[in-house]
Design a protein around this motif. Structure first.
Motif, short mmCIF file in Angstrom:
data_model
loop_
_atom_site.label_atom_id
_atom_site.label_comp_id
_atom_site.label_asym_id
_atom_site.label_seq_id
_atom_site.Cartn_x
_atom_site.Cartn_y
_atom_site.Cartn_z
N GLU A 256 0.83 -1.21 0.00
CA GLU A 256 0.00 0.00 0.00
C GLU A 256 0.86 1.26 0.00
O GLU A 256 0.42 2.32 -0.48
N LEU A 257 2.09 1.15 0.49
CA LEU A 257 2.96 2.32 0.60
C LEU A 257 3.87 2.48 -0.61
O LEU A 257 4.23 3.60 -0.97
N VAL A 258 4.27 1.35 -1.22
CA VAL A 258 5.12 1.42 -2.42
C VAL A 258 4.33 0.85 -3.58
O VAL A 258 3.24 1.31 -3.87
N THR A 259 4.83 -0.16 -4.25
CA THR A 259 4.10 -0.82 -5.32
C THR A 259 4.13 -2.32 -5.09
O THR A 259 4.88 -2.82 -4.25
N ASN A 260 3.29 -3.05 -5.83
CA ASN A 260 3.26 -4.50 -5.67
C ASN A 260 4.59 -5.14 -6.06
O ASN A 260 5.02 -6.13 -5.46
N ASN A 261 5.25 -4.58 -7.08
CA ASN A 261 6.54 -5.12 -7.49
C ASN A 261 7.58 -4.95 -6.38
O ASN A 261 8.36 -5.86 -6.08
N ALA A 262 7.60 -3.77 -5.78
CA ALA A 262 8.56 -3.52 -4.72
C ALA A 262 8.24 -4.35 -3.48
O ALA A 262 9.14 -4.87 -2.81
N ALA A 263 6.95 -4.50 -3.17
CA ALA A 263 6.57 -5.31 -2.01
C ALA A 263 6.95 -6.77 -2.21
O ALA A 263 7.41 -7.44 -1.27
N ALA A 264 6.76 -7.27 -3.42
CA ALA A 264 7.16 -8.66 -3.70
C ALA A 264 8.68 -8.81 -3.64
O ALA A 264 9.19 -9.81 -3.13
N PRO B 288 -3.96 4.04 -3.95
CA PRO B 288 -3.76 4.00 -5.40
C PRO B 288 -2.33 3.73 -5.82
O PRO B 288 -2.06 3.46 -6.98
N ILE B 289 -1.39 3.78 -4.87
CA ILE B 289 0.02 3.61 -5.21
C ILE B 289 0.37 2.15 -5.44
O ILE B 289 1.23 1.82 -6.24
N GLY B 290 -0.32 1.26 -4.73
CA GLY B 290 0.10 -0.13 -4.70
C GLY B 290 0.01 -0.87 -6.02
O GLY B 290 0.76 -1.82 -6.23
N TYR B 291 -0.89 -0.48 -6.89
CA TYR B 291 -1.08 -1.26 -8.12
C TYR B 291 -1.30 -0.31 -9.29
O TYR B 291 -1.89 0.75 -9.13
N ALA B 292 -0.82 -0.73 -10.45
CA ALA B 292 -0.89 0.14 -11.63
C ALA B 292 -2.33 0.46 -12.01
O ALA B 292 -2.65 1.60 -12.38
#
Length: 258
Positions: free
Chosen positions: A167-175, A212-216
């Protein structure tokens, strides 16, 4: 102007009072209103026309030539999935072919690419790499183990951490951050395979509804839909909670922690 003027507002006394009438030929004078069928990208200079109103456009008939990009994209996707060709090679090759074939205009590339989204993803991946290199991932795994939770609750806590991160960065970064954390956790828990915890990370990284940040796709619909951060938080927070509870109950049965 490469158009066909097939109706004007010129009326004969014998004709009914209709706004436009079909004409085989007509002499235009100042003040005439003309109905023209032309290409959508045709421009009409203000020096010749006082006002131009576009009434509508007809879709161009689909031909086999229009389907060629799809025929090229499908095998390219298969080759990339099988690791036969790298994503960069396929992207550059298809982009070149699409421009040469006329399916994409070179002048429109700058507007097609979402540069802000690319910068956001790149910056988030850099943060994830820094967190991994600094030893923060290992520290988080030790903190999870030291909490004293049973093994069946460990995926829930890992899911919560990755979900908040995405939720704070993106799904790619979280993964990218969560996978090393899952592997380190699996080793410290004595699991035969890190696969169960890696699946927890993959699902949690894609559970981004409260920001809105977490996913494209969240960023894509935010602007046209007129949504705000509060809208995502109000509705998406409930969805995040549902997914957290549901996945915590189902994942241990689908991927046993052994």
């Amino acid at each position: 102007y490469w158009g066909t003027a097939f109706a004007t507002d010129q009326q004969d006394s014998k004709e009914a009072t209709s706004p436009f009438h079909r004409r085989a030929s007509a002499n235009f004078v100042a003040g005439d209103v003309i109905l023209v069928m032309a290409q959508t990208d045709t421009s009409y200079p203000s020096s010749h026309f006082l006002l131009v109103t576009r009434l509508g456009s007809l879709p161009r008939p689909t031909s086999f030539y229009d389907l060629v990009p799809l025929l090229l994209f499908v095998p390219a996707l298969v080759l990339t999935s099988l690791d036969v060709v790298s994503m960069v090679q396929i992207s550059v090759t298809l982009s070149t072919l699409f421009i040469m074939g006329g399916w994409i205009k070179a002048t429109e590339i700058r507007t097609i690419v979402d540069w802000q989204l690319l910068i956001l993803i790149g910056a988030a991946l850099g943060i994830a790499q820094a967190m991994s290199k600094s030893g923060l991932a290992a520290g988080v795994s030790r903190a999870i183990l030291s909490s004293g939770l049973p093994n069946w609750l460990t995926p829930s806590l890992l899911y919560l951490i990755v979900m908040v991160t995405t939720e704070l960065v993106t799904n790619n970064a979280a993964a990218a951050l969560g996978v090393p954390l899952a592997i380190d956790l699996a080793e410290k828990m004595g699991l035969q395979s890190p696969h169960p915890l890696v699946m927890v990370v993959m699902i949690a990284a894609s559970t981004s509804f409260a920001s809105p940040i977490g996913y494209a796709t969240n960023l894509i619909v935010m602007g046209p839909g007129g949504y705000s951060f509060l809208d995502f938080l109000r509705l998406g927070g409930c969805l995040d909670l549902v997914w957290l509870i549901g996945c915590s109950l189902l994942l241990p049965f689908m991927w046993p922690m052994v």
